[in-house]
Design a protein around this motif. Structure first.
Motif, PDB file in Angstrom:
ATOM      1  N   GLU A  45       0.855  -1.205  -0.082  1.00 33.27           N
ATOM      2  CA  GLU A  45       0.003  -0.014   0.101  1.00 33.27           C
ATOM      3  C   GLU A  45       0.810   1.186  -0.224  1.00 33.27           C
ATOM      4  OE1 GLU A  45      -3.906   1.759   2.368  1.00 33.27           O
ATOM      5  OE2 GLU A  45      -3.666  -0.324   2.101  1.00 33.27           O
ATOM      6  N   ASP A  46       1.974   1.109   0.830  1.00 37.45           N
ATOM      7  CA  ASP A  46       2.940   2.363   0.930  1.00 37.45           C
ATOM      8  C   ASP A  46       3.457   2.722  -0.241  1.00 37.45           C
ATOM      9  OD1 ASP A  46       2.336   3.121   3.478  1.00 37.45           O
ATOM     10  OD2 ASP A  46       3.987   1.904   4.203  1.00 37.45           O
ATOM     11  N   ALA A  47       3.843   1.254  -1.168  1.00 41.07           N
ATOM     12  CA  ALA A  47       4.602   1.514  -2.374  1.00 41.07           C
ATOM     13  C   ALA A  47       3.785   2.012  -3.516  1.00 41.07           C
ATOM     14  CB  ALA A  47       5.100  -0.105  -2.701  1.00 41.07           C
ATOM     15  N   ALA A  48       2.336   1.658  -3.416  1.00 42.85           N
ATOM     16  CA  ALA A  48       1.447   1.911  -4.444  1.00 42.85           C
ATOM     17  C   ALA A  48       1.217   3.540  -4.228  1.00 42.85           C
ATOM     18  CB  ALA A  48       0.183   1.310  -4.354  1.00 42.85           C
ATOM     19  N   THR A  49       1.364   4.045  -3.154  1.00 42.59           N
ATOM     20  CA  THR A  49       0.831   5.640  -2.829  1.00 42.59           C
ATOM     21  C   THR A  49       2.348   6.189  -3.263  1.00 42.59           C
ATOM     22  OG1 THR A  49      -0.524   5.056  -0.965  1.00 42.59           O
ATOM     23  CG2 THR A  49       0.466   7.187  -1.122  1.00 42.59           C
ATOM     24  N   PHE A  50       3.308   5.647  -3.123  1.00 41.74           N
ATOM     25  CA  PHE A  50       4.706   6.118  -3.395  1.00 41.74           C
ATOM     26  C   PHE A  50       4.851   6.542  -4.839  1.00 41.74           C
ATOM     27  CE2 PHE A  50       9.363   5.404  -3.975  1.00 41.74           C
ATOM     28  CZ  PHE A  50       9.873   6.800  -3.447  1.00 41.74           C
ATOM     29  N   LEU A  51       4.698   5.365  -5.570  1.00 43.87           N
ATOM     30  CA  LEU A  51       4.426   5.380  -7.050  1.00 43.87           C
ATOM     31  C   LEU A  51       3.336   6.019  -7.818  1.00 43.87           C
ATOM     32  CD1 LEU A  51       5.972   1.768  -7.750  1.00 43.87           C
ATOM     33  CD2 LEU A  51       7.250   3.988  -7.927  1.00 43.87           C
ATOM     34  N   GLY A  52       2.360   6.082  -6.901  1.00 44.34           N
ATOM     35  CA  GLY A  52       1.170   7.120  -7.521  1.00 44.34           C
ATOM     36  C   GLY A  52       0.291   5.920  -8.471  1.00 44.34           C
ATOM     37  N   VAL A  53       0.096   4.634  -8.150  1.00 48.52           N
ATOM     38  CA  VAL A  53      -0.456   3.638  -8.804  1.00 48.52           C
ATOM     39  C   VAL A  53      -1.424   2.952  -7.925  1.00 48.52           C
ATOM     40  CG1 VAL A  53       1.376   3.354 -10.499  1.00 48.52           C
ATOM     41  CG2 VAL A  53       1.288   1.853  -8.668  1.00 48.52           C
ATOM     42  N   THR A  54      -2.316   2.230  -8.460  1.00 51.44           N
ATOM     43  CA  THR A  54      -3.249   1.394  -7.743  1.00 51.44           C
ATOM     44  C   THR A  54      -2.910   0.260  -7.446  1.00 51.44           C
ATOM     45  OG1 THR A  54      -4.157   0.532  -9.521  1.00 51.44           O
ATOM     46  CG2 THR A  54      -5.308   2.593  -9.151  1.00 51.44           C
ATOM     47  N   LYS A  55      -3.254  -0.386  -6.330  1.00 54.00           N
ATOM     48  CA  LYS A  55      -2.447  -1.638  -5.954  1.00 54.00           C
ATOM     49  C   LYS A  55      -2.560  -2.568  -7.083  1.00 54.00           C
ATOM     50  CE  LYS A  55      -3.753  -2.930  -1.743  1.00 54.00           C
ATOM     51  NZ  LYS A  55      -4.180  -3.310  -0.344  1.00 54.00           N
ATOM     52  N   PRO A  56      -3.695  -2.696  -7.748  1.00 54.95           N
ATOM     53  CA  PRO A  56      -3.748  -3.707  -8.932  1.00 54.95           C
ATOM     54  C   PRO A  56      -2.815  -3.613  -9.886  1.00 54.95           C
ATOM     55  CG  PRO A  56      -6.162  -3.075  -8.356  1.00 54.95           C
ATOM     56  CD  PRO A  56      -5.206  -2.272  -7.749  1.00 54.95           C
ATOM     57  N   ARG A  57      -2.441  -2.114 -10.293  1.00 56.51           N
ATOM     58  CA  ARG A  57      -1.204  -1.908 -11.312  1.00 56.51           C
ATOM     59  C   ARG A  57      -0.046  -2.294 -10.610  1.00 56.51           C
ATOM     60  NH1 ARG A  57      -0.404  -1.595 -16.297  1.00 56.51           N
ATOM     61  NH2 ARG A  57       0.796   0.500 -16.845  1.00 56.51           N
ATOM     62  N   ALA A  78       9.553   5.417 -12.504  1.00 60.45           N
ATOM     63  CA  ALA A  78      11.101   5.314 -12.279  1.00 60.45           C
ATOM     64  C   ALA A  78      11.245   6.875 -11.561  1.00 60.45           C
ATOM     65  CB  ALA A  78      12.020   5.050 -13.179  1.00 60.45           C
ATOM     66  N   VAL A  79      10.844   7.700 -12.309  1.00 61.33           N
ATOM     67  CA  VAL A  79      11.033   9.108 -11.852  1.00 61.33           C
ATOM     68  C   VAL A  79      10.208   9.421 -10.505  1.00 61.33           C
ATOM     69  CG1 VAL A  79      10.434  11.416 -12.271  1.00 61.33           C
ATOM     70  CG2 VAL A  79      11.597   9.977 -13.982  1.00 61.33           C
ATOM     71  N   ALA A  80       8.962   9.006 -10.416  1.00 63.20           N
ATOM     72  CA  ALA A  80       8.172   8.859  -9.275  1.00 63.20           C
ATOM     73  C   ALA A  80       8.827   8.103  -8.022  1.00 63.20           C
ATOM     74  CB  ALA A  80       6.841   8.198  -9.544  1.00 63.20           C
ATOM     75  N   ALA A  81       9.707   7.148  -8.436  1.00 62.77           N
ATOM     76  CA  ALA A  81      10.551   6.634  -7.182  1.00 62.77           C
ATOM     77  C   ALA A  81      11.580   7.309  -7.026  1.00 62.77           C
ATOM     78  CB  ALA A  81      10.893   5.014  -7.860  1.00 62.77           C
ATOM     79  N   GLY A  82      11.992   8.338  -7.640  1.00 60.69           N
ATOM     80  CA  GLY A  82      12.916   9.043  -7.199  1.00 60.69           C
ATOM     81  C   GLY A  82      14.370   8.617  -7.798  1.00 60.69           C
TER      82      GLY A  82
END
Length: 95
Positions: A45-57, A78-82
């Protein structure tokens, strides 16, 4: 007995053209780095929020469903992940 061909990567073996193989190599590198980034997060859930994607994505990413992503989408993630993304270009043949 037939002689076996040797390939630099699996993508060279299964893609229809060198260009397609190059794109798939780039996509697979991005996908693997993103998977490693997600593993360092405290949870999906934290990873999905961090990347700005849904959990299914995110699940598609984690399951390696490379055909569900374009190169551009993976670069945006990748850019969203810093991460900084660069492409190195080298000459194979003289013009």
């Amino acid at each position: 007995m037939t002689e076996q061909e040797s390939y630099a990567s699996v993508w060279d073996a299964i893609c229809d053209s060198p260009g397609e193989a190059t794109v798939m190599k780039l996509k697979s590198k991005l996908l693997m780095v993103l998977q490693a980034c997600v593993q360092s997060c405290s949870g999906e859930e934290d990873a999905a929020t961090f990347l700005g994607v849904t959990k299914p994505r995110l699940a598609e990413l984690l399951h390696g469903e490379i055909d569900r992503f374009t190169f551009e989408q993976l670069a945006h993630l990748a850019v969203a992940a810093g991460l900084d993304v660069e492409i190195q270009i080298e000459h194979r043949l003289a013009c």
